[in-house]
Design an enzyme around this catalytic site. Structure first.
Site, PDB file in Angstrom:
ATOM      1  N   ASP A  43       0.844  -1.196   0.000  1.00 13.86           N
ATOM      2  CA  ASP A  43       0.000   0.000   0.000  1.00 13.86           C
ATOM      3  C   ASP A  43       0.877   1.243   0.000  1.00 13.86           C
ATOM      4  O   ASP A  43       1.823   1.357   0.778  1.00 13.86           O
ATOM      5  CB  ASP A  43      -0.905   0.020   1.228  1.00 13.86           C
ATOM      6  CG  ASP A  43      -1.716   1.311   1.298  1.00 13.86           C
ATOM      7  OD1 ASP A  43      -2.611   1.486   0.446  1.00 13.86           O
ATOM      8  OD2 ASP A  43      -1.431   2.138   2.187  1.00 13.86           O
ATOM      9  N   TYR A  48       2.836  10.033   0.981  1.00 12.57           N
ATOM     10  CA  TYR A  48       3.973   9.471   1.697  1.00 12.57           C
ATOM     11  C   TYR A  48       5.286   9.949   1.080  1.00 12.57           C
ATOM     12  O   TYR A  48       5.721   9.466   0.027  1.00 12.57           O
ATOM     13  CB  TYR A  48       3.915   7.944   1.688  1.00 12.57           C
ATOM     14  CG  TYR A  48       2.650   7.367   2.258  1.00 12.57           C
ATOM     15  CD1 TYR A  48       1.862   8.078   3.167  1.00 12.57           C
ATOM     16  CD2 TYR A  48       2.206   6.102   1.879  1.00 12.57           C
ATOM     17  CE1 TYR A  48       0.688   7.550   3.685  1.00 12.57           C
ATOM     18  CE2 TYR A  48       1.033   5.558   2.403  1.00 12.57           C
ATOM     19  CZ  TYR A  48       0.283   6.292   3.299  1.00 12.57           C
ATOM     20  OH  TYR A  48      -0.880   5.763   3.807  1.00 12.57           O
ATOM     21  N   LYS A  76      -3.533   5.951  -3.512  1.00 14.97           N
ATOM     22  CA  LYS A  76      -4.628   6.777  -3.018  1.00 14.97           C
ATOM     23  C   LYS A  76      -4.758   8.052  -3.843  1.00 14.97           C
ATOM     24  O   LYS A  76      -3.802   8.481  -4.495  1.00 14.97           O
ATOM     25  CB  LYS A  76      -4.409   7.118  -1.538  1.00 14.97           C
ATOM     26  CG  LYS A  76      -4.240   5.854  -0.675  1.00 14.97           C
ATOM     27  CD  LYS A  76      -3.991   6.191   0.773  1.00 14.97           C
ATOM     28  CE  LYS A  76      -3.754   4.918   1.566  1.00 14.97           C
ATOM     29  NZ  LYS A  76      -2.414   4.357   1.311  1.00 14.97           N
ATOM     30  N   VAL A 214      -1.814  -0.657  13.263  1.00 18.19           N
ATOM     31  CA  VAL A 214      -2.182  -1.559  14.358  1.00 18.19           C
ATOM     32  C   VAL A 214      -1.334  -1.336  15.609  1.00 18.19           C
ATOM     33  O   VAL A 214      -1.700  -1.805  16.694  1.00 18.19           O
ATOM     34  CB  VAL A 214      -2.104  -3.036  13.917  1.00 18.19           C
ATOM     35  CG1 VAL A 214      -3.115  -3.311  12.826  1.00 18.19           C
ATOM     36  CG2 VAL A 214      -0.697  -3.406  13.458  1.00 18.19           C
ATOM     37  N   PHE A 215      -0.212  -0.624  15.479  1.00 17.15           N
ATOM     38  CA  PHE A 215       0.575  -0.243  16.654  1.00 17.15           C
ATOM     39  C   PHE A 215       0.207   1.159  17.139  1.00 17.15           C
ATOM     40  O   PHE A 215       0.861   1.697  18.024  1.00 17.15           O
ATOM     41  CB  PHE A 215       2.075  -0.284  16.332  1.00 17.15           C
ATOM     42  CG  PHE A 215       2.603  -1.651  15.983  1.00 17.15           C
ATOM     43  CD1 PHE A 215       2.175  -2.786  16.658  1.00 17.15           C
ATOM     44  CD2 PHE A 215       3.538  -1.799  14.975  1.00 17.15           C
ATOM     45  CE1 PHE A 215       2.665  -4.044  16.334  1.00 17.15           C
ATOM     46  CE2 PHE A 215       4.048  -3.047  14.657  1.00 17.15           C
ATOM     47  CZ  PHE A 215       3.609  -4.176  15.332  1.00 17.15           C
ATOM     48  N   ASN A 216      -0.848   1.750  16.565  1.00 14.01           N
ATOM     49  CA  ASN A 216      -1.238   3.131  16.872  1.00 14.01           C
ATOM     50  C   ASN A 216      -0.042   4.074  16.778  1.00 14.01           C
ATOM     51  O   ASN A 216       0.189   4.911  17.642  1.00 14.01           O
ATOM     52  CB  ASN A 216      -1.913   3.231  18.232  1.00 14.01           C
ATOM     53  CG  ASN A 216      -3.360   2.749  18.199  1.00 14.01           C
ATOM     54  OD1 ASN A 216      -3.703   1.777  18.875  1.00 14.01           O
ATOM     55  ND2 ASN A 216      -4.215   3.389  17.409  1.00 14.01           N
ATOM     56  N   LEU A 220       2.116   0.702  20.765  1.00 16.43           N
ATOM     57  CA  LEU A 220       1.914  -0.727  20.997  1.00 16.43           C
ATOM     58  C   LEU A 220       3.106  -1.565  20.529  1.00 16.43           C
ATOM     59  O   LEU A 220       3.035  -2.794  20.509  1.00 16.43           O
ATOM     60  CB  LEU A 220       0.637  -1.206  20.291  1.00 16.43           C
ATOM     61  CG  LEU A 220      -0.670  -0.704  20.893  1.00 16.43           C
ATOM     62  CD1 LEU A 220      -1.866  -1.161  20.056  1.00 16.43           C
ATOM     63  CD2 LEU A 220      -0.819  -1.177  22.338  1.00 16.43           C
TER      64      LEU A 220
END
Length: 303
Positions: A43, A48, A76, A214-216, A220
Site C-alpha cells: 500500500d 507518503y 490513493k 495496528v501499533f497506533n 503498541l
C-alpha cells in the site's frame, strides 16, 4: 477483492521517511525482505514522502526478475503534488513539492496519472480516497463516481476509502459501492471503535477491510507515539497494562497487536509498517507467535 491481498501487507509510509529519513538502499532491502517473506500486497500513496514511497516501490517491483506481476498494489487519491515547498507533514527530507487537497474528478484523474508515472506500473489493483475527513461532499460526489467509472472500465481493479476514522468510512460503505476500506488505528488493542458499526457493516455487505496502524503509530510496539503524536500519559498507562498482561503469558505486546485485527471476520489484511529488513523479519516472526485464548480474554477485558 479479498483474493490476492494476503493476511499481511506492507504499508510504505515508513519507507518514505515517516518521522525520520530512510536511505534508498535501506528502503530497497526492506522491500526485498517483505517480498522474500511472502508479502505480495503493498500500500502506498502520493502523500507518503511527496511521492517518494511510490517511486521507491515502483523501482523495486520493476527490478524483480519476474516483474511486478505477482504484486498487488494500492495507492490513493485526494492529494495532488505540485511544485513548491510545503509543510513536511511527518516526512522530513523530501523537498520541492507541496500537497494540495483535491477530491474533484480532475484531481482524481491527475493524481492517478501522476502515480502511474511515479511507479512505472500500468494499473493499480486498488485505489483509495485518502483522508477526506472535511471533504465528504466532493469525495462522495466527485472522487467516488470518477473511481467507480474507472473501475467499470477496468482501468483500476477495485476502489475504496482510507481514513484514520471509522464514522465516515461507515458512511462510504452504506452510501456508495466501495470494494474495500482501509481503517487506520481504529481497530487496535487500544482503539476498537471500528467494531461498533464499520466492521459489522462491511461484513454484511462483503466489503474487504484492511487494518492499518495496528501499533497506533508506535505505542503498541514499545514506542511513545500515539496517532502520530506524543502519547498522552493515560494512553501510555493503558499500553503498559496491555504489555503486562501479554508478558504474563510470555507473549510480546506487538505480537498481540499484529494478530488482534484478524479476530474479526470482516478483516482481510493487516498492514505492517517497517523501515528496515530487521523489522520485517521481527514482524513476520511475531505473526507466527502462539496466542492462547486465555490471553485474548484478558486483553478483551482490559480493552
Amino acid at each position: 477483492m479479498r483474493a490476492g491481498l494476503g493476511a499481511y501487507g506492507l504499508g510504505t509510509a515508513p519507507l518514505a521517511g515517516l518521522f525520520a529519513p530512510v536511505e534508498e538502499a535501506q528502503a530497497e532491502r526492506t522491500l526485498a525482505a517483505a517480498w522474500e517473506s511472502g508479502i505480495r500486497y503493498f500500500d502506498t500513496a502520493p502523500h507518503y514522502g511527496s511521492g517518494l514511497a511510490e517511486e521507491r516501490l515502483g523501482r523495486f517491483l520493476r527490478g524483480l526478475p519476474e516483474g511486478a506481476g505477482e504484486a498487488v498494489v494500492s495507492t490513493k487519491v485526494g492529494r495532488v503534488l505540485v511544485p513548491g515547498d510545503g509543510e513536511e507533514d511527518g516526512f522530513p527530507g523530501r523537498t520541492g513539492y507541496r500537497r494540495m487537497r483535491d477530491y474533484s474528478r480532475d484531481g482524481v484523474l491527475r493524481s492517478l496519472e501522476d502515480s502511474l508515472r511515479r511507479t512505472g506500473l500500468d494499473r493499480f489493483d486498488l485505489v483509495f480516497i485518502h483522508d477526506p475527513d472535511d471533504h465528504w461532499e466532493q469525495a462522495a460526489g466527485e472522487a467516488y463516481p470518477a473511481l467507480a467509472e474507472l473501475r467499470d472500465q477496468g482501468v483500476v481493479g477495485a476502489i475504496g476509502a482510507g481514513m484514520n476514522q471509522a464514522e465516515m468510512l461507515t458512511r462510504f460503505v452504506r452510501e456508495t459501492d466501495v470494494d474495500a476500506v482501509l481503517v487506520a488505528g481504529r481497530y487496535t488493542l487500544l482503539d476498537r471503535s471500528a467494531a461498533a458499526e464499520l466492521l459489522p457493516e462491511c461484513e454484511r455487505r462483503g466489503v474487504a477491510v484492511i487494518a492499518g496502524g495496528v501499533f497506533n503509530s508506535g505505542v503498541l510496539a514499545g514506542g511513545a507515539t500515539y496517532d502520530y503524536d506524543a502519547a498522552p500519559p493515560e494512553v501510555l498507562a493503558r499500553a503498559g497494562e496491555l504489555e503486562r498482561i501479554c508478558a504474563s503469558y510470555g507473549v510480546p505486546l506487538p505480537a498481540a497487536a499484529l494478530r488482534f485485527p484478524h479476530r474479526h471476520p470482516a478483516v482481510t489484511t493487516v498492514l505492517i509498517g517497517a523501515r528496515s529488513p530487521e523489522e520485517i523479519t521481527q514482524d513476520v516472526k511475531l505473526t507466527e507467535t502462539d496466542l492462547p485464548d486465555a490471553l485474548w480474554k484478558e486483553l478483551d477485558h482490559a480493552g
